[in-house]
Enzyme design. Structure first.
Site, PDB file in Angstrom:
ATOM      1  N   GLU A  82       0.794  -1.190   0.009  1.00 33.07           N
ATOM      2  CA  GLU A  82      -0.128   0.143  -0.004  1.00 33.07           C
ATOM      3  C   GLU A  82       0.854   1.127   0.009  1.00 33.07           C
ATOM      4  O   GLU A  82       1.778   1.160   0.596  1.00 33.07           O
ATOM      5  CB  GLU A  82      -1.058   0.124   1.147  1.00 33.07           C
ATOM      6  CG  GLU A  82      -1.774   1.177   1.240  1.00 33.07           C
ATOM      7  CD  GLU A  82      -2.774   1.140   2.322  1.00 33.07           C
ATOM      8  OE1 GLU A  82      -2.581   0.570   3.269  1.00 33.07           O
ATOM      9  OE2 GLU A  82      -3.808   1.684   2.285  1.00 33.07           O
ATOM     10  N   LYS A 119      -9.908   2.122  -3.375  1.00 33.56           N
ATOM     11  CA  LYS A 119     -10.274   1.510  -1.838  1.00 33.56           C
ATOM     12  C   LYS A 119     -11.727   2.070  -1.347  1.00 33.56           C
ATOM     13  O   LYS A 119     -12.081   3.154  -1.453  1.00 33.56           O
ATOM     14  CB  LYS A 119      -9.423   1.982  -0.567  1.00 33.56           C
ATOM     15  CG  LYS A 119      -9.643   1.552   0.575  1.00 33.56           C
ATOM     16  CD  LYS A 119      -8.299   2.269   1.758  1.00 33.56           C
ATOM     17  CE  LYS A 119      -8.343   1.510   3.003  1.00 33.56           C
ATOM     18  NZ  LYS A 119      -7.089   2.159   3.656  1.00 33.56           N
ATOM     19  N   CYS A 156      -5.996  -2.941   2.374  1.00 32.60           N
ATOM     20  CA  CYS A 156      -5.852  -2.702   3.720  1.00 32.60           C
ATOM     21  C   CYS A 156      -7.067  -2.950   4.828  1.00 32.60           C
ATOM     22  O   CYS A 156      -7.481  -3.962   4.802  1.00 32.60           O
ATOM     23  CB  CYS A 156      -5.037  -1.294   4.212  1.00 32.60           C
ATOM     24  SG  CYS A 156      -4.369  -1.199   5.757  1.00 32.60           S
TER      25      CYS A 156
END
Ligand SMILES: *[C@@H]1O[C@H](CO)[C@@H](O)[C@H](O)[C@H]1NC(C)=O
Ligand SMILES: CC(=O)N[C@H]1CO[C@H](CO)[C@@H](O)[C@@H]1O
Length: 278
Positions: free
Chosen positions: A43, A114, A155
């Protein structure tokens, strides 16, 4: 072919963006030399992690960093399907935490923004609001390789079991989450969440974290990991800069699904996880 090598690049992230793109590319070349066919970067591989850094480090896609990734994907003439990692992306004045995937011919195969932003506020302890600077994505993203179909998350997305389930329903056999858990959530949940998503959905799960830098404003847990559909950890890095390799055999996945046919035994007459948007 049902078997391939996956590589996760646990890069040290520095504040000098161009240097680290170059460094990322040299690790990608090394991984390709070792026979990796799918490679993941961590990330925010081209910026430090923190909302104050995102506007300064954001780029368009295609842009400077992704251009390099596209070139290195092509250059590594082995069948390098996904060279990806996540970077802050600027588009129409909004910023996203985005992961881009390039195929072996250098084309952009997929882009994932995301969808679950990490916003926490523990009074007197920690406040971290990605939504101060980032906007959430609102679509799923998968890409096909000759080996398997891959689903993408970033994540915090790993905490949302529904996302992984949607991907499994769409035929993904490998889920990749570039991520950066911290020193509290890392030891508590990093591996647990990966093993949970893997067992729930009978898929391979891989995470790619930045290496640990104790002097950074956000200290990442490291421990990039690959888990198989039985929940076993196949490979795991320590905290330092490293490439994690794992040989993945989809026959194992088929065997597990046959032995434990949970997909066929779901009670869709009683419950369902469904997509509201394509
Ligand atoms: C890590 O993040 C959690 C919230 O997700 C927070 O409670 C904790 O204090 C953070 N730990 C460190 C070491 O910053
Ligand atoms: C933290 C870290 O390792 N950063 C590196 C980024 O790239 C430059 C150039 O290769 C290195 O000098 C830094 O050490």
């Amino acid at each position: 072919s049902s078997a391939f090598r996956l590589a996760l690049i646990q890069l040290q992230i520095s504040s000098v963006k161009s240097d680290n793109v170059t460094r990322a590319c040299s690790f990608i070349r090394e991984a390709a030399t070792q026979g990796a066919k799918i490679v993941s970067l961590p990330e925010c591989f081209n910026s430090p992690y923190g909302t104050k850094y995102f506007p300064e480090y954001a780029e368009k896609i295609p842009g400077e960093s992704t251009q390099k990734l596209s070139e290195v994907a092509k250059e590594c003439s082995i069948y390098l399907i996904g060279v990806k990692g996540s970077i802050p992306e600027e588009d129409a004045g909004k910023l996203y935490n985005t992961c881009a995937v390039f195929g072996p011919d250098g084309t952009l195969l997929a882009k994932y923004r995301k969808i679950h932003l990490f916003d926490i506020d523990v009074p007197g302890k920690i406040t971290f609001q990605e939504s101060e600077t980032l906007s959430p994505g609102d679509s799923f993203s998968t890409f096909d390789t000759p080996y398997c179909r891959v689903g993408l998350g970033i994540c915090y997305d790993m905490r949302f079991a529904e996302l992984a389930q949607i991907y499994a329903q769409r035929g993904c056999q490998l889920l990749v989450y570039p991520g950066a858990f911290n020193l509290t959530t890392g030891p508590a949940h990093w591996e647990l969440l990966q093993r949970s998503r893997a067992v729930d959905n009978q898929v391979y799960v891989a995470t790619a974290s930045p290496a640990r830098d104790d002097k950074a404003s956000y200290v990442a847990w490291g421990h990039s990991t690959v888990v198989n559909p039985w929940g076993e950890v196949l490979a795991k890095a320590g905290t330092e800069e490293a490439i994690v390799y794992s040989d993945i055999d989809l026959k194992k996945l088929a065997e597990i699904r046959q032995q434990m046919p949970v997909f066929r035994q779901k009670r869709s007459d009683l419950y369902a996880v469904e997509m509201k948007k394509p």
